[in-house]
Design a protein around this motif. Structure first.
Motif, mmCIF file in Angstrom:
data_model
loop_
_atom_site.group_PDB
_atom_site.id
_atom_site.type_symbol
_atom_site.label_atom_id
_atom_site.label_comp_id
_atom_site.label_asym_id
_atom_site.label_seq_id
_atom_site.Cartn_x
_atom_site.Cartn_y
_atom_site.Cartn_z
ATOM 1 N N ARG B 375 0.824 -1.197 0.000
ATOM 2 C CA ARG B 375 0.000 0.000 0.000
ATOM 3 C C ARG B 375 0.866 1.257 0.000
ATOM 4 O O ARG B 375 0.584 2.234 -0.688
ATOM 5 N N SER B 376 1.954 1.155 0.749
ATOM 6 C CA SER B 376 2.803 2.337 0.867
ATOM 7 C C SER B 376 3.475 2.655 -0.454
ATOM 8 O O SER B 376 3.854 3.776 -0.716
ATOM 9 N N ASP B 379 -0.338 4.104 -4.572
ATOM 10 C CA ASP B 379 -1.490 4.900 -4.174
ATOM 11 C C ASP B 379 -2.740 4.438 -4.894
ATOM 12 O O ASP B 379 -3.828 4.419 -4.356
ATOM 13 N N ASN B 380 -2.529 4.075 -6.136
ATOM 14 C CA ASN B 380 -3.649 3.691 -6.977
ATOM 15 C C ASN B 380 -4.081 2.273 -6.629
ATOM 16 O O ASN B 380 -3.296 1.329 -6.614
#
Lengths: 318, 673
Positions: B375-376, B379-380
């Motif tokens: 996730r880090s 962003d998409n």
């Protein structure tokens, strides 16, 4: 006759020979072809023939001419009310020269016997003749003597209602395979008859067409004519109808049925076929059954009609 | 009916008559056979000790007939009967219900044979055979069972012939001929009863389901569930498309959507909202189809992905699945449509959002960390999902039917450990990882693939087509299908799985002993399978699904305005009597009809009758033809030879040869007047 042809032919009456027979008889007995054929069939089937008609219709002449064309020994017995059995069968007579009884054969010892006006004799004499017919032999005083072969009796009788007759009982009528009536000749034939020469003179000119051996061989062939199941069923249907009919006292007996098939076989052979078809049965049916069926209180003409309607209503199997 | 003379068969149950004792040759074996054909299909469904007992009893009777063993005395029989009934009760805990009831009937039926000493008993056994036979349908209603039981009727009838024959078994051929004739004569009656027998709405009897649950996708998915389904060839449902199948071979059929994950298994959300508003539709690509669903004892229906309309009797849920009100216990046929360009409202309720993000309180920590790490970096949302898929494709992930046993944290041990699994492993892992990354995701269970049957023009979906995939919610776009299994690199799909289909094509060759002996073209096995499935589909369509609605429809088509029970009973009785009457007239008229020769001759006469010559009743065949020729001499050449042959066959030869009879028939047939 060309419609039906047997494939595996027996030694049958050649059409030609048959034509000769009919022609020869026809020279003397005019216009009676149907009766002639029946008479020949009766002879082939080893049956005996009963001719029933008024006096003077040519009964005797028919018998004589048949004897001539087949070359048979012929004897004629005129039946009267005082005729005794021995007068027909013969008897043992003491022969003084030999010092013993010698058998003197009666007129029955012939190949063709004409028993004229058989219903004028007493029942005792009648039965003597009929017994000999059935047994093909005569027994006198314990000694049995066979009758010649072929042995063919043509009996004539006057219609039952004529005066001075002893009508044959049913059981004895049964001994005759066929019964025919001659009837009055047709006009044209009667004219020829009246104009022409005496029948008896004509008889002298008739030559035998068939030998005795040929006749015996043919009689043997009749037995070999085949009868299919279908035909037997047809005959049984017909016989059953005589039994069911209210018109007759009794129906045809099994012996009557056998006679029907026998006559039909001879008829088939006469027509150059080795098997019986329904038409054969139809042709001989009246001659076989009319004298065997006693009308239940009606006149005989209606019996005849009855038999014809019976023929018309018996279904020929598919 | 020639040949059925009474001399061979006697029906009166004169028990004292020695001719009717059971010692006649073949009678006891016939009774045994009749029982055996009846009990044989049941033995597949009943517990083995029942089968064993039944076989033992039959054996006993056979040995008794050979005088090796005596028949049991009466007291022993009573004891055996009681013992059997008790055993059934103890085993099942009841004597009613399908398994227990049929078990009891089967045992009692076989025990009856031990006390059969008289003709009466034999008749009873045969009659009861017909009844017990039907219990086979309680277990299996396929056409195979139907065909088997039809053959069984034939055998039982043949046994009945033996039992009623004074000399016992005299010839197999005559016995089978009679049995076959009787069966054929009964078929019209069977048709009348089938069409007109009143159908109750719903099944005639309700059976307790017993132990056998419906196979197929269940309402929870844990690793291994679908893999075990994959081994089954059973049909899940069949689909026929109105205008051909939609293009592309990735048919995804949605069954149910699972949102709740407890760390091991996925389950459907408990209170999915029912929605009635139609989804937004845009563009083209509408597909209409009809599904025939095999009973799976669940409520969900299967519809092609992006379903637009479903059956009216079912409820539609917000996750685009349909469910019936009651579990599907019989075959169910429904119409539905799907549209390729279906667009649903991208909005999602807070409750739904929460449920589709929920993770178990603890466990699978490595996976959670891995997802957070992902996730880090992304962003998409879509890129994140694609990254996971490419990981599956890139790393050593294998697709296999025999995955290793997973440890307690199954996502961890799959994702970082074994990396071998089936579709549910991948779907489950993907959904978990995506949720851990904060994106709503859910599991969809259904079927994918299917097989086209060109003979019946429909698609078959088997249990082996069961599949699970993931749906991911992308903000502003709504739910999107993501099938992680498809991302596995093809070379890491286990060879077994790829060659599975091929192996099926060749096992027949192996059995026969190599291709040298029999060169079977490719796919013979598959063709055979599809043909059999076609029979199955027709059986469904014309026999099994002939319910009271079909019946009423048929009656309306026949012109009856308001079909009701009374009308059906009238029709049934009327039809029954009609068939009996026709058969009776046929039998009655048969006798004068006579044989083949007569039949040909009748045709001959009919042809002449058309030309105006009616054969008189008492007219002999020769006279008849003579009469015809006298009037129409030109016919002589055509009809005389035929007539001559007929007369010869009928009157000359006692036994006409068959070829001659055929010749006659042929000549008559060709006769042209």
């Amino acid at each position: 006759m060309s419609v039906i042809k047997a494939t595996n032919k027996l030694v049958t009456v050649q059409n030609q020979q048959l034509a000769q027979l009919i022609e020869a008889i026809g020279k003397v007995v005019l216009g009676k072809e149907a009766q002639t054929r029946l008479a020949i069939a009766c002879l082939l089937a080893r049956g005996h023939l009963l001719i029933e008609d008024l006096p003077g219709m040519g009964k005797t002449t028919l018998a004589q001419v048949i004897a001539r064309v087949f070359g048979l020994e012929f004897q004629r017995v005129q039946f009267t009310s005082d005729l005794l059995p021995a007068d027909i069968l013969g008897s043992n007579i003491f022969e003084r020269s030999q010092g013993k009884f010698v058998f003197h054969p009666g007129p029955i010892y012939a190949q063709l016997v004409l028993a004229d006006e058989v219903n004028r004799a007493t029942p005792k004499t009648q039965s003597a003749l009929l017994e000999a017919m059935e047994e093909h032999q005569v027994t006198i005083e314990g000694e049995t003597r066979p009758l010649p072969t072929p042995f063919f009796v043509i009996a004539t009788q006057n219609p039952a209602h004529q005066i001075g007759t002893y009508p044959l009982p049913e059981s004895q009528l049964d001994r005759f395979l066929l019964r025919v009536e001659l009837g009055y000749p047709q006009q044209e034939f009667e004219k020829t008859l009246l104009k022409g020469s005496d029948r008896r003179d004509l008889l002298e000119d008739i030559e035998p067409v068939m030998s005795r051996r040929e006749l015996l061989a043919l009689q043997g062939q009749v037995k070999k004519v085949t009868v299919s199941d279908t035909l037997v069923e047809y005959v049984m249907d017909m016989v059953q109808k005589t039994r069911d009919s209210a018109h007759f006292v009794h129906g045809l007996s099994p012996r009557g049925a056998i006679a029907l098939i026998r006559a039909a076989k001879a008829w088939a052979l006469l027509h150059d076929r080795s098997f019986v078809v329904p038409e054969d049965v139809q042709q001989v049916f009246e001659a076989v059954s009319l004298h065997r069926l006693q009308s239940a209180g009606h006149s005989q003409t209606s019996s005849q009609e009855q038999i014809r309607s019976l023929l018309e209503t018996t279904r020929v199997p598919d | 009916m020639r040949g059925y003379q009474a001399r061979d068969f006697q029906a009166s149950p004169v028990t004292g008559d020695p001719l009717l004792s059971l010692d006649r040759p073949g009678v006891i074996p016939a009774l045994l056979l009749s029982q055996l054909v009846v009990l044989l299909p049941l033995l597949f469904y009943l517990p083995s000790w029942i089968s064993f007992t039944v076989c033992a009893v039959l054996m006993w009777r056979l040995l008794a007939a050979r005088q090796v063993l005596p028949l049991p005395p009466r007291w022993l029989l009573v004891l055996l009967t009681l013992a059997a009934a008790t055993a059934v009760f103890l085993y099942f805990g009841t004597i009613s219900g399908r398994e227990a009831g049929v078990s009891l009937v089967a045992i009692m039926f076989s025990l009856k044979l031990l006390e059969a000493r008289h003709y009466r008993d034999a008749l009873l056994i045969i009659s009861v055979s017909f009844f017990v036979m039907v219990t086979g349908f309680l277990f299996n209603q396929s056409w195979l069972m139907g065909a088997y039981l039809l053959a069984a009727v034939f055998v039982i009838l043949a046994c009945l012939v033996v039992v009623n024959s004074l000399r016992g078994l005299t010839g197999l051929k005559s016995m089978m001929q009679m049995s076959g004739t009787v069966l054929l004569l009964a078929i019209p009656l069977m048709m009348v009863l089938f069409v007109f027998f009143p159908r109750l709405p719903g099944p005639l009897w309700r059976l307790p389901t017993g132990q056998s649950a419906g196979s197929g996708i269940s309402d929870q998915i844990a690793p291994g569930d679908i893999a075990s389904l994959h081994l089954s060839d059973e049909v899940a449902f069949r689909v026929s498309f109105d205008d051909g199948a939609p293009p592309g071979n990735g048919q995804y059929w949605r069954g149910l959507v699972m949102t709740d994950f407890d760390g091991l298994a996925w389950r459907p959300g408990r209170d999915e909202a029912v929605i009635s508003a139609p989804p937004v539709v845009a563009g083209e690509g509408l597909v209409n189809y009809e599904v025939t669903l095999e009973p799976h004892r669940q409520r969900w229906l299967f519809l092609l992905e992006k379903p637009l309309t479903g059956p009216p009797a079912a409820r539609r849920y917000g996750d685009l699945t349909w469910q019936t009100l009651r579990p599907v216990r019989e075959k169910l046929k429904y119409r539905a449509s799907s549209i390729n360009s279906l667009v649903t409202d991208p909005a999602i309720s807070p409750g739904e959002l929460e449920r589709n993000l929920a993770l178990p309180g603890s466990g699978n920590d490595r996976a959670r960390n891995w997802a957070r790490d992902l996730r880090s970096r992304h962003d998409n949302d879509q890129e994140l999902v694609e990254e996971i898929l490419s990981t599956i494709n890139r790393e050593e992930f294998y697709y296999t039917l025999q995955p290793p046993v997973l440890e307690e944290d199954i996502i961890d041990s799959f994702w970082f450990g074994s990396r071998r699994g089936f579709c549910e492993h991948y779907a489950s892992a993907l959904a978990f990882l995506v949720r851990a990354a904060g994106i709503p995701a859910r599991l969809v269970a259904g079927y994918q693939g299917g097989e086209y049957n060109p003979y019946g023009d429909y698609w078959i979906f088997r249990q082996s087509d069961a599949h699970a995939w993931t749906e991911v919610y992308l903000a502003g776009k709504g739910w999107r299908r993501v099938d992680p299994t498809a991302a596995i690199a093809p070379f890491r799909v286990e060879q077994d799985l790829l060659t599975d289909q091929n192996r099926r094509d060749h096992w027949l060759d192996d059995m026969i002993g190599g291709q040298d002996l029999l060169e079977l073209p490719e796919g013979v096995w598959q063709k055979l399978r599809l043909s059999l499935d076609t029979i199955d589909a027709y059986w469904d369509r014309w026999v099994l699904s002939f319910d009271n609605e079909t019946q009423n429809g048929l009656l309306r088509a026949l012109g009856f305005e308001q079909p009701d029970l009374r009308l059906l009973i009238w029709l049934m009785c009327g039809g029954f009597l009609l068939v009996l009457g026709v058969a009776g007239i046929g039998l009655f008229r048969r006798r004068p009809e006579g044989d083949a020769i007569a039949r040909s001759y009748r045709v001959f006469c009919r042809k002449l009758a058309k030309s105006g010559f009616e054969k008189q009743l008492a007219e002999g065949p020769a006279d008849f033809v003579r009469r015809v020729i006298a009037e129409r001499p030109e016919l002589a050449g055509r009809i005389v030879p035929v007539n001559r042959l007929y007369i010869r066959l009928r009157y000359q030869t006692e036994a006409a040869r068959p070829e001659d009879i055929r010749r006659l028939r042929e000549q008559v047939r060709q006769l042209n007047l």
